[in-house]
Design a protein around this motif. Structure first.
Motif, PDB file in Angstrom:
ATOM      1  N   ASN A   1       0.814  -1.225   0.000  1.00 21.53           N
ATOM      2  CA  ASN A   1       0.000   0.000   0.000  1.00 21.53           C
ATOM      3  C   ASN A   1       0.844   1.271   0.000  1.00 21.53           C
ATOM      4  OD1 ASN A   1      -2.594  -1.237  -0.021  1.00 21.53           O
ATOM      5  ND2 ASN A   1      -2.374  -1.697   2.158  1.00 21.53           N
TER       6      ASN A   1
ATOM      7  N   GLN B   1       0.012   6.024   2.511  1.00 18.26           N
ATOM      8  CA  GLN B   1      -1.291   6.421   1.978  1.00 18.26           C
ATOM      9  C   GLN B   1      -1.683   7.843   2.371  1.00 18.26           C
ATOM     10  OE1 GLN B   1      -3.396   2.798   3.403  1.00 18.26           O
ATOM     11  NE2 GLN B   1      -4.033   2.563   1.283  1.00 18.26           N
TER      12      GLN B   1
ATOM     13  N   THR C   1       2.572   4.404  -2.170  1.00 17.77           N
ATOM     14  CA  THR C   1       2.325   5.186  -3.370  1.00 17.77           C
ATOM     15  C   THR C   1       3.660   5.563  -4.005  1.00 17.77           C
ATOM     16  OG1 THR C   1       0.282   6.096  -2.468  1.00 17.77           O
ATOM     17  CG2 THR C   1       1.309   7.304  -4.276  1.00 17.77           C
TER      18      THR C   1
ATOM     19  N   PRO D   1      -3.933   5.347  -7.346  1.00 16.98           N
ATOM     20  CA  PRO D   1      -3.173   4.244  -6.761  1.00 16.98           C
ATOM     21  C   PRO D   1      -3.033   3.079  -7.739  1.00 16.98           C
ATOM     22  CG  PRO D   1      -4.794   5.066  -5.188  1.00 16.98           C
ATOM     23  CD  PRO D   1      -5.079   5.739  -6.496  1.00 16.98           C
TER      24      PRO D   1
END
Length: 446
Positions: free
Chosen positions: A60, A84, A62, A266
């Motif tokens: 998760n 995130q 970026t 994303p």
């Protein structure tokens, strides 16, 4: 000479190269003020870039920038990543996981690499479904599985160009664990295909059952690509104004060059690298830059055999496939999050209520965490248009206001002025050209 014998020699050679040149993973929190730099170097092989991007995506993280170079027998990738919330990665546990995960991925042998992401499981059976999308289809699928005493522990559903692809993980309702009775599995396949076929999809509906599956989201890309969702006439009405994909040959160096510009979101890099890899292109150099709401990606690619793109038809096909890869995950509709105690038949009941209230599921992600069901649905009306708020409230009242939450991800994007947009593109081009000049891919104008 026997092809299997040659493949075994290649396997052993790559294992030896990796042993002599173990992967190097460094995490740097000092060089950039805005992001954590993750640098990965390893012996080069097809699929290496995708494996690294997949690990970062699954954590998760970026990716705001990426610089990739893999000429010769060694690849070196540098990723600028944030969490995130857009912050640098300071958690020591997360940093340790990045290093261990990337090192483990980079060390996978050639024989394992042929099925990247396959994880045979003794805990569930996976079902793959492809067919024509229509209102209520997901509700019917979940209802059939519930009637057949199958408990759904996870699922992911994508729709694109009026096609639906889904990977569903099930266990036996009574005893838990995978379903291994061949007659029962055949019956599940038969009934699900009957639902998929309906009265309009007698040729292209497909079902498959296995005890393991490739990385779920990569598999969804593969399924829709095999279904040729990228060249269906249904795509004719799509708004392409915010998505630009160009492919041309860089004859001097023997590469094909791919340029993409689109709204950032994303997992965008994973989707494009996944598509290039599965179409059997090798990325030799790449630059990825995210500035504000837009993302720019530039790739220098060749076929696995070392040749560039050879025809106009192939060039056009690659453009369509990359556009489809970007659009498949574009979320349309209202985001609904369902979090409650899991129970058998929950998804069947919830999606039935959606259908009865005129909602259609455009995308879904179903997970089970311990005894809790954590599910995300993107819903539109039955025609694919935005949903009126009273329809959402009616559904929430029936399911439960406390467990079904509306998460509105749409946010106002300031429209850049003409000069601002131009300067952003110029910024990308100048940085990209500097990198490519250093790599010897373009000549100095002096």
């Amino acid at each position: 000479m026997d092809h299997e014998f040659l493949a075994d020699i290649d396997d052993e050679y790559e294992k030896l190269v990796i042993q002599l040149n173990p992967p190097r993973v460094t995490v740097d929190n000092t060089s950039s003020r805005k992001a954590t730099l993750v640098q990965v170097g390893s012996a080069k092989r097809q699929g290496s870039l995708l494996e690294v991007v997949q690990v970062l995506t699954d954590l998760n993280l970026t990716i705001t920038r990426a610089y990739i170079s893999s000429d010769g027998q060694w690849f070196m990738d540098v990723f600028h990543v944030v969490d995130q919330s857009g912050n640098k990665i300071h958690d020591g546990e997360v940093i340790d996981r990045i290093q261990k995960s990337l090192a483990a991925r980079a060390s996978i042998s050639q024989s394992s690499r042929r099925s990247v992401g396959i994880q045979a499981s003794s805990e569930h059976t996976s079902i793959e479904l492809v067919g024509r999308d229509r209102p209520g289809l997901l509700s019917e699928i979940f209802a059939v599985l519930s009637d057949l005493k199958c408990n759904i522990v996870a699922a992911e559903v994508w729709t694109h160009n009026l096609r639906m692809a889904s990977v569903v993980y099930i266990t036996d309702e009574d005893r838990g664990g995978p379903i291994d009775n061949s007659d029962r599995l055949a019956n599940i396949k038969h009934l699900l295909r009957y639902i998929l076929v309906g009265d309009r999809d007698k040729r292209s509906a497909k079902t498959a059952i296995s005890v393991g599956v490739t990385h779920t989201q990569r598999r969804l890309h593969q399924m829709l690509y095999a279904d040729r969702d990228y060249d269906r006439s249904d795509a004719a009405g799509e708004d392409r104004s915010k998505l630009v994909v160009n492919v041309e040959n860089c004859t001097e160096k023997g590469y094909s060059m791919v340029n993409m510009r689109c709204d950032d979101r994303p997992k965008l890099l994973f989707d494009t690298v996944c598509t290039l890899t599965d179409m059997e292109y090798v990325v030799f150099h790449a630059t990825v830059i995210v500035e504000g709401p837009e993302a720019y990606q530039e790739y220098y690619i060749r076929h696995v055999d070392g040749s560039p793109i050879s025809s106009e038809g192939e060039r056009q096909r690659l453009v369509l496939c990359l556009e489809a890869a970007i659009r498949r995950r574009n979320t349309e509709g209202v985001r609904l999050e369902l979090c409650c105690e899991d129970r058998v038949g929950l998804l069947s009941d919830v999606t039935r209520i959606f259908r009865e209230n005129g909602l259609s599921v455009a995308q879904a992600e179903v997970t089970t965490r311990g005894s809790q069901a954590v599910n995300v649905f993107y819903v539109t009306d039955s025609s694919g248009n935005p949903v009126h708020s009273r329809m959402i409230e009616a559904v929430r009242n029936e399911i439960g206001q406390a467990i079904l939450q509306v998460k509105d991800e749409t946010h106002a994007k300031a429209s850049a002025e003409e000069s601002g947009s131009f300067s952003l593109g110029s910024l990308f081009r100048s940085r990209s050209e500097k990198l490519l000049h250093n790599l010897g891919l373009i000549r100095s104008s002096s």
